[in-house]
Write a protein that holds these residues in place. Structure first.
Motif, PDB file in Angstrom:
ATOM      1  N   LEU A 138       0.828  -1.206   0.000  1.00  0.00           N
ATOM      2  CA  LEU A 138       0.000   0.000   0.000  1.00  0.00           C
ATOM      3  C   LEU A 138       0.861   1.255   0.000  1.00  0.00           C
ATOM      4  O   LEU A 138       0.550   2.241  -0.675  1.00  0.00           O
ATOM      5  CB  LEU A 138      -0.922   0.004   1.220  1.00  0.00           C
ATOM      6  CG  LEU A 138      -2.013  -1.073   1.277  1.00  0.00           C
ATOM      7  CD1 LEU A 138      -2.817  -0.947   2.563  1.00  0.00           C
ATOM      8  CD2 LEU A 138      -2.934  -0.967   0.077  1.00  0.00           C
ATOM      9  N   GLY A 139       1.954   1.221   0.753  1.00  0.00           N
ATOM     10  CA  GLY A 139       2.851   2.366   0.798  1.00  0.00           C
ATOM     11  C   GLY A 139       3.517   2.634  -0.540  1.00  0.00           C
ATOM     12  O   GLY A 139       3.631   3.785  -0.970  1.00  0.00           O
ATOM     13  N   ILE A 140       3.954   1.575  -1.210  1.00  0.00           N
ATOM     14  CA  ILE A 140       4.591   1.724  -2.520  1.00  0.00           C
ATOM     15  C   ILE A 140       3.609   2.320  -3.529  1.00  0.00           C
ATOM     16  O   ILE A 140       3.940   3.237  -4.286  1.00  0.00           O
ATOM     17  CB  ILE A 140       5.130   0.373  -3.015  1.00  0.00           C
ATOM     18  CG1 ILE A 140       6.298  -0.079  -2.125  1.00  0.00           C
ATOM     19  CG2 ILE A 140       5.583   0.465  -4.472  1.00  0.00           C
ATOM     20  CD1 ILE A 140       6.785  -1.489  -2.411  1.00  0.00           C
ATOM     21  N   CYS A 141       2.394   1.786  -3.546  1.00  0.00           N
ATOM     22  CA  CYS A 141       1.373   2.297  -4.473  1.00  0.00           C
ATOM     23  C   CYS A 141       1.056   3.760  -4.180  1.00  0.00           C
ATOM     24  O   CYS A 141       0.886   4.567  -5.097  1.00  0.00           O
ATOM     25  CB  CYS A 141       0.103   1.460  -4.378  1.00  0.00           C
ATOM     26  SG  CYS A 141       0.263  -0.214  -5.036  1.00  0.00           S
ATOM     27  N   GLY A 142       0.983   4.110  -2.893  1.00  0.00           N
ATOM     28  CA  GLY A 142       0.717   5.491  -2.522  1.00  0.00           C
ATOM     29  C   GLY A 142       1.811   6.430  -2.981  1.00  0.00           C
ATOM     30  O   GLY A 142       1.560   7.592  -3.303  1.00  0.00           O
ATOM     31  N   ALA A 143       3.053   5.924  -3.028  1.00  0.00           N
ATOM     32  CA  ALA A 143       4.184   6.742  -3.464  1.00  0.00           C
ATOM     33  C   ALA A 143       4.023   7.191  -4.909  1.00  0.00           C
ATOM     34  O   ALA A 143       4.500   8.266  -5.295  1.00  0.00           O
ATOM     35  CB  ALA A 143       5.487   5.964  -3.305  1.00  0.00           C
ATOM     36  N   PHE A 144       3.374   6.373  -5.735  1.00  0.00           N
ATOM     37  CA  PHE A 144       3.125   6.731  -7.127  1.00  0.00           C
ATOM     38  C   PHE A 144       1.791   7.470  -7.295  1.00  0.00           C
ATOM     39  O   PHE A 144       1.679   8.374  -8.120  1.00  0.00           O
ATOM     40  CB  PHE A 144       3.112   5.473  -8.002  1.00  0.00           C
ATOM     41  CG  PHE A 144       4.452   4.853  -8.203  1.00  0.00           C
ATOM     42  CD1 PHE A 144       5.285   5.287  -9.228  1.00  0.00           C
ATOM     43  CD2 PHE A 144       4.904   3.850  -7.370  1.00  0.00           C
ATOM     44  CE1 PHE A 144       6.536   4.723  -9.418  1.00  0.00           C
ATOM     45  CE2 PHE A 144       6.154   3.275  -7.548  1.00  0.00           C
ATOM     46  CZ  PHE A 144       6.975   3.716  -8.566  1.00  0.00           C
ATOM     47  N   PHE A 145       0.796   7.066  -6.508  1.00  0.00           N
ATOM     48  CA  PHE A 145      -0.554   7.592  -6.700  1.00  0.00           C
ATOM     49  C   PHE A 145      -0.664   9.060  -6.294  1.00  0.00           C
ATOM     50  O   PHE A 145      -1.193   9.887  -7.045  1.00  0.00           O
ATOM     51  CB  PHE A 145      -1.560   6.759  -5.901  1.00  0.00           C
ATOM     52  CG  PHE A 145      -2.989   7.176  -6.097  1.00  0.00           C
ATOM     53  CD1 PHE A 145      -3.723   6.677  -7.162  1.00  0.00           C
ATOM     54  CD2 PHE A 145      -3.602   8.061  -5.227  1.00  0.00           C
ATOM     55  CE1 PHE A 145      -5.042   7.054  -7.363  1.00  0.00           C
ATOM     56  CE2 PHE A 145      -4.921   8.448  -5.406  1.00  0.00           C
ATOM     57  CZ  PHE A 145      -5.639   7.936  -6.476  1.00  0.00           C
ATOM     58  N   ASN A 146      -0.165   9.403  -5.124  1.00  0.00           N
ATOM     59  CA  ASN A 146      -0.364  10.761  -4.607  1.00  0.00           C
ATOM     60  C   ASN A 146       0.291  11.848  -5.459  1.00  0.00           C
ATOM     61  O   ASN A 146      -0.335  12.867  -5.738  1.00  0.00           O
ATOM     62  CB  ASN A 146       0.097  10.841  -3.157  1.00  0.00           C
ATOM     63  CG  ASN A 146      -0.801  10.039  -2.230  1.00  0.00           C
ATOM     64  OD1 ASN A 146      -1.953   9.785  -2.539  1.00  0.00           O
ATOM     65  ND2 ASN A 146      -0.271   9.624  -1.092  1.00  0.00           N
ATOM     66  N   PRO A 147       1.552  11.678  -5.909  1.00  0.00           N
ATOM     67  CA  PRO A 147       2.108  12.695  -6.799  1.00  0.00           C
ATOM     68  C   PRO A 147       1.376  12.785  -8.133  1.00  0.00           C
ATOM     69  O   PRO A 147       1.339  13.848  -8.761  1.00  0.00           O
ATOM     70  CB  PRO A 147       3.556  12.252  -7.021  1.00  0.00           C
ATOM     71  CG  PRO A 147       3.825  11.141  -6.096  1.00  0.00           C
ATOM     72  CD  PRO A 147       2.547  10.671  -5.510  1.00  0.00           C
TER      73      PRO A 147
END
Length: 438
Positions: A138-147
């Motif tokens: 989830l953290g890895i995906c969030g790293a791409f999703f939020n920016p």
């Protein structure tokens, strides 16, 4: 950086914007609530609602299974660590690929992972390590999703609507917190964690589906001219040269460390204190979110003059820290009042800062800058969360919260005396260029 003027769409030989819908302009100069923005907004609403349900279930489930506040804090920090490590690289990727496809893919992966955790919990074969692995993904995906979201937003709404667009999106997060926290507390006591995990997974899948229909202008770049590592270096150089932004990121990292160390302990405080518990915790978090929601409404309908924004920002930030330092020393209704006021103040601070960044950072730099900001601003947060859980085994939670926010108050006052930062928050895109505040 001498040729950078504002955060308007850049069009040149190496960086052009392709309009996906022919001659029809994506950015509507008259309206905020276009179909594009609505699809983005409602997709975020659904997944954010599921996130709140998941976090409440996860926190209480870990405490119920293990009884360890240290493990709870460590688990909640797990999803942040990989995100922080890869965020600078993810930001470069965001500026080089189709942002819409990236958003869809990240939500799809998150949905599949969390659905698996839910199913494993329902059929009683879930293990603690599975939840840790899920947190990392989830953290890895969030790293791409939020920016991706931060980079795309200024391209699908008019520049004059940026603050209102940020307020509307933040209303999603605060509104869902307001609604989902009491619901989550009740659902945990009635249904338990497994079904709540499953609900969050389904919400991610739904969000992924709706994002397919969003039209985000593509950034067409000659990647042969701009290598990946050069791209990454440009992001670092931009942030380093942007003195006022660099200063705030440093101060913000300190504030986030202490704030996260304190706020993560609200959940075990409610669980351990007689007369409180999961249901009252859910309502307390909902009240704080309600205050934030009102703050978003204010910033979406009231135009605060550019020259006054820094003053409002600092006063709100200091007041927030002072109020939260005493919140756990009050009775339940006193807590609710402080949480509501604090949420209101925090919302204004977040909207002002996020909107200023979007107005000042050029389009081809937004993904990198957003990711770098996220990395540094939140870099100490996992340590704060884990550290808070560990020291709470030995020190009173009330005392930890008091000291954390007392330090945050002092740091906020120091920030208020910095002229460069005040010039940054007061930036007027109609009268200034970026060089005026760098």
């Amino acid at each position: 950086m001498g040729d950078v003027k504002t955060a308007e769409v850049v069009t040149n030989e190496n960086c052009t914007v392709e309009n996906e819908i022919g001659n029809k302009q994506i950015v509507n100069k008259e309206k905020l609530w276009t179909l594009n923005f609505f699809l983005l907004w409602q997709g975020q609403f659904v997944s954010a609602f599921g996130d709140v349900i998941y976090e409440i279930a996860l926190g209480f489930w870990i405490l119920e299974i293990t009884g360890s506040k240290a493990l709870m804090g460590t688990l909640m920090a797990t999803s942040m660590i990989p995100r922080l490590i890869i965020s600078p690289f993810a930001g470069v990727v965001v500026d080089r690929v189709d942002r819409k496809k990236l958003m869809v893919l990240m939500d799809l992966i998150r949905g599949i992972v969390v659905v698996f955790v839910g199913i494993a919990a329902i059929f009683h074969f879930v293990q603690i390590w599975m939840v840790f692995v899920a947190g990392i993904i989830l953290g890895i995906c969030g790293a791409f999703f939020n920016p991706s979201i931060m980079s795309a937003l200024p391209d699908i709404v008019p520049k004059s609507k940026i603050i209102k667009a940020n307020s509307a999106l933040n209303m999603v997060y605060t509104g869902t917190n307001m609604a989902a926290n009491p619901v989550g507390g009740i659902l945990y006591s009635v249904l338990g964690a497994p079904l709540m995990f499953l609900f969050n997974g389904i919400s991610y899948l739904f969000s992924s589906f709706t994002e397919v229909f969003i039209k985000v202008p593509k950034i067409k770049r000659d990647l042969k001219e701009v290598h990946f590592w050069d791209d990454l270096k440009q992001g670092f150089e931009f942030v380093w040269k942007f003195k006022s932004l660099r200063y705030f990121i440093f101060i913000g990292a300190i504030l986030n460390f202490f704030a996260n160390m304190a706020i993560v302990l609200f959940l075990p405080f409610f669980q351990e204190t007689a007369g409180l518990g999961s249901v009252k915790y859910g309502f307390a978090m909902a009240v704080m979110s309600g205050g934030m929601f009102l703050g978003m409404i204010l910033t979406s309908i009231v135009d605060i003059p550019y020259g006054k924004r820094a003053l409002v920002f600092i006063v709100d930030l200091v007041a927030f820290c002072v109020l939260f330092s005493i919140v756990l020393f009050l009775n339940y209704y006193g807590m609710l009042a402080i949480l509501a006021i604090g949420g209101f103040l925090n919302a204004i601070v977040n909207v002002f800062f996020g909107s200023t960044v979007q107005l000042t950072v050029p389009q081809e730099m937004r993904g990198k800058v957003s990711a770098l900001m996220s990395t540094v601003l939140m870099g100490l947060a996992p340590l704060g969360i884990a550290f808070g859980g560990i020291i709470a085994e030995f020190i009173s939670i009330k005392m930890i919260v008091l000291v954390s926010f007392a330090i945050s108050t002092i740091v906020s006052v120091i920030l208020g005396f910095n002229k460069d930062f005040k010039a940054f928050i007061n930036f007027n895109p109609d009268k200034q260029v970026l060089e005026d505040i760098m």
